[in-house]
Design a protein around this motif. Structure first.
Motif, PDB file in Angstrom:
ATOM      1  N   VAL A 247     -26.886  -2.592  54.401  1.00 33.69           N
ATOM      2  CA  VAL A 247     -27.216  -3.909  53.851  1.00 33.69           C
ATOM      3  C   VAL A 247     -27.713  -3.704  52.421  1.00 33.69           C
ATOM      4  O   VAL A 247     -28.742  -3.057  52.209  1.00 33.69           O
ATOM      5  CB  VAL A 247     -28.306  -4.609  54.697  1.00 33.69           C
ATOM      6  CG1 VAL A 247     -28.657  -5.969  54.105  1.00 33.69           C
ATOM      7  CG2 VAL A 247     -27.854  -4.749  56.146  1.00 33.69           C
ATOM      8  N   GLU A 248     -26.963  -4.210  51.455  1.00 32.30           N
ATOM      9  CA  GLU A 248     -27.332  -4.059  50.045  1.00 32.30           C
ATOM     10  C   GLU A 248     -28.123  -5.276  49.584  1.00 32.30           C
ATOM     11  O   GLU A 248     -27.700  -6.413  49.811  1.00 32.30           O
ATOM     12  CB  GLU A 248     -26.069  -3.942  49.181  1.00 32.30           C
ATOM     13  CG  GLU A 248     -25.201  -2.746  49.521  1.00 32.30           C
ATOM     14  CD  GLU A 248     -23.921  -2.707  48.685  1.00 32.30           C
ATOM     15  OE1 GLU A 248     -23.821  -3.414  47.659  1.00 32.30           O
ATOM     16  OE2 GLU A 248     -23.000  -1.963  49.078  1.00 32.30           O
ATOM     17  N   LEU A 249     -29.245  -5.009  48.931  1.00 37.18           N
ATOM     18  CA  LEU A 249     -30.139  -6.101  48.528  1.00 37.18           C
ATOM     19  C   LEU A 249     -30.501  -5.987  47.051  1.00 37.18           C
ATOM     20  O   LEU A 249     -30.618  -4.879  46.516  1.00 37.18           O
ATOM     21  CB  LEU A 249     -31.441  -6.036  49.333  1.00 37.18           C
ATOM     22  CG  LEU A 249     -31.307  -6.130  50.849  1.00 37.18           C
ATOM     23  CD1 LEU A 249     -32.311  -5.213  51.519  1.00 37.18           C
ATOM     24  CD2 LEU A 249     -31.507  -7.548  51.317  1.00 37.18           C
ATOM     25  N   VAL A 258     -29.672 -10.919  49.452  1.00 35.49           N
ATOM     26  CA  VAL A 258     -28.691 -10.019  50.057  1.00 35.49           C
ATOM     27  C   VAL A 258     -27.444  -9.998  49.183  1.00 35.49           C
ATOM     28  O   VAL A 258     -26.857 -11.054  48.914  1.00 35.49           O
ATOM     29  CB  VAL A 258     -28.310 -10.456  51.490  1.00 35.49           C
ATOM     30  CG1 VAL A 258     -27.358  -9.437  52.123  1.00 35.49           C
ATOM     31  CG2 VAL A 258     -29.552 -10.606  52.360  1.00 35.49           C
ATOM     32  N   ASN A 259     -27.035  -8.824  48.736  1.00 38.03           N
ATOM     33  CA  ASN A 259     -25.791  -8.718  47.968  1.00 38.03           C
ATOM     34  C   ASN A 259     -24.608  -8.683  48.922  1.00 38.03           C
ATOM     35  O   ASN A 259     -23.768  -9.576  48.920  1.00 38.03           O
ATOM     36  CB  ASN A 259     -25.805  -7.476  47.073  1.00 38.03           C
ATOM     37  CG  ASN A 259     -24.466  -7.231  46.390  1.00 38.03           C
ATOM     38  OD1 ASN A 259     -23.688  -8.160  46.186  1.00 38.03           O
ATOM     39  ND2 ASN A 259     -24.177  -5.995  46.060  1.00 38.03           N
ATOM     40  N   GLU A 260     -24.540  -7.673  49.762  1.00 40.99           N
ATOM     41  CA  GLU A 260     -23.439  -7.625  50.726  1.00 40.99           C
ATOM     42  C   GLU A 260     -23.802  -6.726  51.899  1.00 40.99           C
ATOM     43  O   GLU A 260     -24.750  -5.959  51.835  1.00 40.99           O
ATOM     44  CB  GLU A 260     -22.130  -7.181  50.064  1.00 40.99           C
ATOM     45  CG  GLU A 260     -22.191  -5.811  49.439  1.00 40.99           C
ATOM     46  CD  GLU A 260     -20.813  -5.337  48.962  1.00 40.99           C
ATOM     47  OE1 GLU A 260     -19.792  -5.991  49.225  1.00 40.99           O
ATOM     48  OE2 GLU A 260     -20.771  -4.270  48.337  1.00 40.99           O
ATOM     49  N   ILE A 261     -23.003  -6.854  52.954  1.00 41.75           N
ATOM     50  CA  ILE A 261     -23.207  -6.003  54.124  1.00 41.75           C
ATOM     51  C   ILE A 261     -21.928  -5.194  54.358  1.00 41.75           C
ATOM     52  O   ILE A 261     -20.827  -5.645  54.043  1.00 41.75           O
ATOM     53  CB  ILE A 261     -23.563  -6.826  55.391  1.00 41.75           C
ATOM     54  CG1 ILE A 261     -22.451  -7.805  55.772  1.00 41.75           C
ATOM     55  CG2 ILE A 261     -24.869  -7.583  55.184  1.00 41.75           C
ATOM     56  CD1 ILE A 261     -22.706  -8.564  57.078  1.00 41.75           C
TER      57      ILE A 261
HETATM   58 MG    MG Z   1     -21.742  -3.213  46.940  1.00 45.01          MG
END
Ligand code: MG
Ligand code: ATP
Length: 347
Positions: A247-249, A258-261
Motif C-alpha cells: 500500500v503506497e501512501l 493512499v496513492n495506490e495498492i
Molecule cells: Mg506506485
C-alpha cells in the motif's frame, strides 16, 4: 482452508524478480513452484516447472492449473479470460476482487474512497474529449495516468497548466497533484484465517518515476505510522484478502493519502529480507498456503537500494562492503531503467 502439505505445488502467474523470490521462499518451506510466464523470465531459473506460453493459450493455462494446488501471482495484469479459466480449476489467492480492483486505477480509487480512505482528487478521463473538463475541475499541476497496465511511472503525463493538451491514447484518470512531504508504504499480509500482520512502514524515494530506495525506520511520528498500518488493514479486510499487499501512501500536512495498492509482494518490501525473521516473500507463501503468518517484527534498520541499469557497474564494490546483502535477478542485459537487482544495507 486446510494447510497446503509440504511437497505441494504453488502456481505463480508472472515470472519476474518477484516470482523468482517467491519461488525461493516457497522452496524453503518445502513447496514446489510452477511459473507461468509469456516471456523468458528470471523466475524460471529457480522454479520446479515453467510454462512459457501466452495468457491466451487455453490448453497451456488448463495444463498449468491442473498441475498445481493453488494459484497466486506476482503480476496483477493477467487478462480476465485467463483468470476465469484458471479459477474454474484451482483457487486463486489473493482473490479475483483484489485483482479487479487494482487492475484499473479508476476502480481502485472508487474502492478506496468507498471505504473512507483519502486518495488524490481524481476524474475519469474515458476519452480525450473528457480531458479539458477534468483539467478545469482539478486544476494544474495534475497527472494523467492510464487506467490499466502502468508501472514504474510508465503511461503517465504531467500537466503543468490547464491549457496543455497531451493524451495517453487510452482510458485514463486525471489526478490532482498531491503536495506530499514524504512517500511511505505499508507491506501488509492477511492470512486465510483473517489474521493480519504488517511490517514497519518504509520511506520510499523515487527517481524518474522508479523506486530507488526504501528505508526503515522511516523517521515519521509513531501515530502517523499506526494510522498507515490501520489503513492498510482496512483495505485487506474489505477485500477479504489472502496474501501480501503493498500500500503506497503520500504523507501530507493534512494526513495520509493512499496513492495506490499492489495486490502482491512489493519492491518497497524487499528490506524485509534483511530486517525480519519472516520476509514478505515467505509471508505471502504462508498466506496462500494457509499456514500461520509470521509476525512483522523488525530486527534491524535497513536501507534497500534498487540496482537499475548501469548501477550494475557498482557490483564489485557492493560485494566488498560489510553488512550488505546483494540480490541479483539473473537478467541478461542491463538496459536503462531495468531493475537488475537490489541491495539491503544494514544500518
Ligand atoms: Mg506506485
Ligand atoms: P510504481 O510501479 O513505482 O508503483 P506507477 O507507475 O504505478 O509506479 P504511481 O505510483 O502512480 O505509478 O506514481 C509513481 C510516482 O509518481 C509516485 O510514487 C509519486 O512519486 C509520483 N506521483 C504519482 N501520483 C502523484 C500525485 N497524484 N501527486 C504527486 N505525485 C504523484
Amino acid at each position: 482452508m486446510t494447510e497446503l502439505a509440504p511437497g505441494s505445488t504453488i502456481g505463480i502467474l508472472g515470472g519476474g524478480q518477484l516470482g523468482r523470490m517467491l519461488s525461493v521462499a516457497a522452496s524453503r518451506l518445502g513447496y514446489r513452484c510452477h511459473v507461468y510466464e509469456p516471456a523468458a523470465a528470471p523466475a524460471g531459473d529457480v522454479a520446479h516447472a515453467v510454462t512459457n506460453a501466452p495468457y491466451e493459450d487455453q490448453a497451456a493455462l488448463r495444463a498449468f492449473a491442473e498441475s498445481v494446488d493453488v494459484i497466486t501471482y506476482e503480476f496483477e495484469n493477467v487478462p480476465t479470460a485467463a483468470l476465469d479459466l484458471l479459477e474454474s480449476i484451482r483457487p486463486i489467492r489473493p482473490n479475483r476482487r483484489a485483482l479487479a480492483v487494482s487492475q484499473d486505477r479508476l476502480t481502485e480509487k472508487d474502492f478506496l474512497a468507498g471505504i473512507g480512505l483519502r486518495t488524490a482528487p481524481y476524474r475519469n478521463v474515458e476519452t480525450e474529449a473528457d480531458l479539458p473538463a477534468a483539467l478545469a475541475d482539478l486544476g494544474a499541476p495534475a497527472i494523467l495516468k492510464t487506467r490499466r497496465m502502468g508501472y514504474d511511472g510508465k503511461g503517465q503525463i504531467r500537466f503543468r497548466d490547464t491549457d496543455q493538451r497531451d493524451w495517453t491514447g487510452v482510458p485514463s484518470v486525471l489526478e490532482g497533484f498531491v503536495d506530499f512531504t514524504a512517500e511511505i508504504s505499508v507491506i501488509v499480509a492477511r492470512g486465510a484465517d483473517g489474521q493480519v500482520a504488517a511490517y514497519d512502514p518504509g520511506l520510499n524515494v523515487h527517481r524518474e518515476g522508479i523506486l530507488r530506495t526504501t528505508t526503515v525506520p522511516c523517521g515519521l511520528p509513531a501515530s502517523l505510522l499506526t494510522d498507515a498500518v490501520l489503513m492498510a488493514a482496512r483495505i485487506v479486510n474489505a477485500l477479504d484478502y489472502v496474501g501480501v499487499m503493498g500500500v503506497e501512501l503520500f504523507v501530507t500536512p493534512q494526513g495520509l493519502v493512499v496513492n495506490e495498492i499492489a495486490p502482491r509482494v512489493h519492491n518497497s518490501g524487499h528490506w524485509t529480507q534483511a530486517g525480519c525473521a519472516v520476509d514478505q516473500f515467505e509471508q505471502h507463501i504462508r498466506a496462500v498456503a494457509g499456514l500461520p503468518l509470521g509476525d512483522g517484527q523488525r530486527y534491524a534498520d535497513v536501507e534497500m537500494e534498487n540496482l537499475i541499469g548501469d548501477d550494475m557497474a557498482r557490483l564489485p564494490e557492493l560485494l566488498r562492503k560489510p553488512r550488505v546483502q546483494v540480490h541479483l535477478y539473473g537478467k541478461g542485459e542491463a538496459r536503462p531503467g531495468r531493475k537488475m537487482g537490489h541491495v539491503n544495507r544494514l544500518l
